[in-house]
Design a protein around this motif. Structure first.
Motif, PDB file in Angstrom:
ATOM      1  N   UNK A 131     -12.578   6.432  -6.763  1.00 31.09           N
ATOM      2  CA  UNK A 131     -13.358   4.960  -7.168  1.00 31.09           C
ATOM      3  C   UNK A 131     -12.756   3.677  -6.192  1.00 31.09           C
ATOM      4  N   UNK A 132     -11.774   3.765  -5.511  1.00 34.22           N
ATOM      5  CA  UNK A 132     -11.396   2.861  -4.505  1.00 34.22           C
ATOM      6  C   UNK A 132     -12.154   3.015  -3.175  1.00 34.22           C
ATOM      7  N   UNK A 133     -13.211   4.111  -3.170  1.00 32.70           N
ATOM      8  CA  UNK A 133     -13.868   4.506  -1.789  1.00 32.70           C
ATOM      9  C   UNK A 133     -13.017   5.540  -0.922  1.00 32.70           C
ATOM     10  N   UNK A 134     -12.122   6.124  -1.456  1.00 30.51           N
ATOM     11  CA  UNK A 134     -11.292   6.912  -0.507  1.00 30.51           C
ATOM     12  C   UNK A 134     -11.389   8.385  -1.112  1.00 30.51           C
ATOM     13  N   UNK A 135     -12.038   9.308  -0.264  1.00 26.74           N
ATOM     14  CA  UNK A 135     -12.216  10.471  -0.722  1.00 26.74           C
ATOM     15  C   UNK A 135     -11.310  11.503  -0.369  1.00 26.74           C
ATOM     16  N   UNK A 136     -10.534  12.470  -1.034  1.00 19.00           N
ATOM     17  CA  UNK A 136      -9.182  12.821  -0.910  1.00 19.00           C
ATOM     18  C   UNK A 136      -9.285  14.550  -1.515  1.00 19.00           C
ATOM     19  N   UNK A 137      -8.162  15.136  -1.127  1.00 17.32           N
ATOM     20  CA  UNK A 137      -7.885  16.482  -1.907  1.00 17.32           C
ATOM     21  C   UNK A 137      -6.439  15.942  -2.194  1.00 17.32           C
ATOM     22  N   UNK A 138      -6.022  16.389  -3.380  1.00 19.70           N
ATOM     23  CA  UNK A 138      -4.795  16.079  -3.797  1.00 19.70           C
ATOM     24  C   UNK A 138      -4.125  17.649  -4.269  1.00 19.70           C
ATOM     25  N   UNK A 139      -2.993  17.754  -3.879  1.00 16.31           N
ATOM     26  CA  UNK A 139      -2.149  19.020  -4.025  1.00 16.31           C
ATOM     27  C   UNK A 139      -0.927  18.569  -4.623  1.00 16.31           C
ATOM     28  N   UNK A 140      -0.005  19.601  -5.061  1.00 16.22           N
ATOM     29  CA  UNK A 140       1.350  19.053  -5.631  1.00 16.22           C
ATOM     30  C   UNK A 140       2.180  20.262  -5.331  1.00 16.22           C
ATOM     31  N   UNK A 141       3.261  20.172  -5.109  1.00 16.23           N
ATOM     32  CA  UNK A 141       4.500  21.127  -5.130  1.00 16.23           C
ATOM     33  C   UNK A 141       5.630  20.844  -5.561  1.00 16.23           C
ATOM     34  N   UNK A 142       6.379  21.766  -6.236  1.00 16.41           N
ATOM     35  CA  UNK A 142       7.649  21.492  -6.716  1.00 16.41           C
ATOM     36  C   UNK A 142       8.737  22.268  -6.039  1.00 16.41           C
ATOM     37  N   UNK A 143       9.812  21.780  -5.514  1.00 19.49           N
ATOM     38  CA  UNK A 143      10.836  22.484  -5.120  1.00 19.49           C
ATOM     39  C   UNK A 143      11.842  22.799  -6.078  1.00 19.49           C
ATOM     40  N   UNK A 144      12.519  21.619  -6.560  1.00 12.11           N
ATOM     41  CA  UNK A 144      13.569  21.734  -7.398  1.00 12.11           C
ATOM     42  C   UNK A 144      13.023  20.738  -8.638  1.00 12.11           C
ATOM     43  N   UNK A 145      12.823  21.410  -9.784  1.00 11.42           N
ATOM     44  CA  UNK A 145      12.460  20.513 -11.042  1.00 11.42           C
ATOM     45  C   UNK A 145      13.406  19.410 -11.316  1.00 11.42           C
ATOM     46  N   UNK A 146      13.166  18.149 -12.043  1.00  7.60           N
ATOM     47  CA  UNK A 146      11.522  17.680 -11.769  1.00  7.60           C
ATOM     48  C   UNK A 146      11.144  16.922 -10.930  1.00  7.60           C
ATOM     49  N   UNK A 147      11.655  17.184  -9.559  1.00 10.44           N
ATOM     50  CA  UNK A 147      11.135  16.485  -8.650  1.00 10.44           C
ATOM     51  C   UNK A 147      10.046  17.097  -8.148  1.00 10.44           C
ATOM     52  N   UNK A 148       9.152  16.505  -7.508  1.00 12.44           N
ATOM     53  CA  UNK A 148       7.720  16.782  -7.243  1.00 12.44           C
ATOM     54  C   UNK A 148       6.892  15.993  -6.009  1.00 12.44           C
ATOM     55  N   UNK A 149       6.415  16.853  -5.226  1.00 11.94           N
ATOM     56  CA  UNK A 149       5.628  16.005  -4.127  1.00 11.94           C
ATOM     57  C   UNK A 149       4.131  16.317  -4.270  1.00 11.94           C
ATOM     58  N   UNK A 150       3.496  15.052  -4.095  1.00 10.85           N
ATOM     59  CA  UNK A 150       1.967  15.271  -4.214  1.00 10.85           C
ATOM     60  C   UNK A 150       1.520  14.781  -2.619  1.00 10.85           C
ATOM     61  N   UNK A 151       0.519  15.846  -2.360  1.00 15.53           N
ATOM     62  CA  UNK A 151       0.111  15.752  -0.871  1.00 15.53           C
ATOM     63  C   UNK A 151      -1.330  15.079  -1.010  1.00 15.53           C
ATOM     64  N   UNK A 152      -1.639  14.246  -0.241  1.00 11.32           N
ATOM     65  CA  UNK A 152      -2.911  13.459  -0.341  1.00 11.32           C
ATOM     66  C   UNK A 152      -3.670  13.659   0.966  1.00 11.32           C
ATOM     67  N   UNK A 153      -4.755  14.423   1.275  1.00  9.15           N
ATOM     68  CA  UNK A 153      -5.238  14.684   2.465  1.00  9.15           C
ATOM     69  C   UNK A 153      -6.596  13.722   2.361  1.00  9.15           C
ATOM     70  N   UNK A 154      -6.727  12.579   2.991  1.00  9.29           N
ATOM     71  CA  UNK A 154      -7.991  11.892   2.961  1.00  9.29           C
ATOM     72  C   UNK A 154      -9.051  12.518   3.856  1.00  9.29           C
ATOM     73  N   UNK A 155     -10.219  12.598   3.145  1.00  9.74           N
ATOM     74  CA  UNK A 155     -11.334  13.317   3.696  1.00  9.74           C
ATOM     75  C   UNK A 155     -12.386  12.195   4.537  1.00  9.74           C
ATOM     76  N   UNK A 156     -12.305  12.182   5.678  1.00  8.68           N
ATOM     77  CA  UNK A 156     -13.043  11.250   6.421  1.00  8.68           C
ATOM     78  C   UNK A 156     -14.470  11.425   6.264  1.00  8.68           C
ATOM     79  N   UNK A 157     -15.079  10.297   6.139  1.00 11.28           N
ATOM     80  CA  UNK A 157     -16.744  10.500   5.839  1.00 11.28           C
ATOM     81  C   UNK A 157     -17.402  11.144   7.035  1.00 11.28           C
TER      82      UNK A 157
END
Lengths: 157, 157
Positions: A131-157
């Motif tokens: 809704x801010x005009x940025x198209x993306x794919x978002x994934x997440x991974x956990x290595x040690x709970x409760x820490x967590x990484x979200x990866x945002x890959x911007x999809x260029x138009x």
């Protein structure tokens, strides 16, 4: 505190319900994608309210900073601990104590359930960005709970 | 405001999802009962946190007052507007502007959907009371949106 608890309990109920409702061959994948879709729509709605009175964002990085600070604080009561980018459209948002994982035991035995607990939030971020005009794919991974990484890959138009 | 919106959006998503997942003969009834059950468990969890530091309740009426004031304010950001009882185990809680109905148009044409928007809250109240040792049946009715009445019938042991 009340609101936090309400969100947490409701979030758990949704996971449980979606998990039990989606039965079939690829049930786990469908459960995750349903949760992601719910998050997407909630993220879309939330960001509209949050940005009602904010000035226009300068660039993509400015948008990401808003997500890491204001948006994350509103939803999860803390900021993202670390934001990294390769300056080519990939952003990694690290939360060292992700609130929706703190209810899970930190042992490795629950690791397989982590995706279900992250799917809604992946959608939330994707919806907000969308809704801010940025198209993306978002994934997440956990290595040690409760820490967590979200990866945002911007999809260029 | 952020939390309110989060709860509202999430609540709408749940209704929509449960509604679409429960297909079959008596789908509407099942949808309502699923939502009620979710509310029940959330209510149980919430009341434990809310009452952690409160003194023991004097009687049933004292419990009901807590639900109408503290509990309602935490969840819905306002108190119940009117509490009535027949002193024989029936309590009527009236909310003149029930937050989960304010998104619905006030016209009569959406009246048939009201039960879905009230089921979660009926369960919430029943779950909260249940964990305070009060067994009950909770129903809701709408005459003019967004006003709403919750009727609590205490089940004597």
């Amino acid at each position: 505190m009340a609101d936090e608890a309400l969100f947490q309990f409701l979030h758990s109920e949704i996971i449980q319900y979606v998990n039990s409702a989606e039965t079939g061959e690829s049930e786990n994948g469908r459960c995750v994608s349903k949760l992601e879709n719910m998050g997407f729509r909630v993220g879309q709605g939330l960001i509209e309210r949050f940005t009602k009175d904010t000035p226009r964002f300068k660039d993509e990085l400015d948008v990401m900073k808003f997500i890491c600070k204001d948006f994350w604080t509103s939803v999860f009561k803390k900021q993202i601990d670390n934001l990294r980018t390769n300056h080519q459209g990939i952003y990694v948002l690290q939360d060292n104590k992700f609130r929706l994982l703190t209810q899970l035991s930190a042992g490795k035995q629950y690791m397989e359930h982590a995706p279900k607990f992250l799917a809604f939030t992946c959608g939330l971020v994707r919806g907000a960005l969308s809704n801010l005009g940025v198209k993306s794919i978002v994934t997440a991974e956990v290595s040690v709970m409760p820490a967590c990484k979200f990866q945002v890959m911007i999809q260029k138009m």
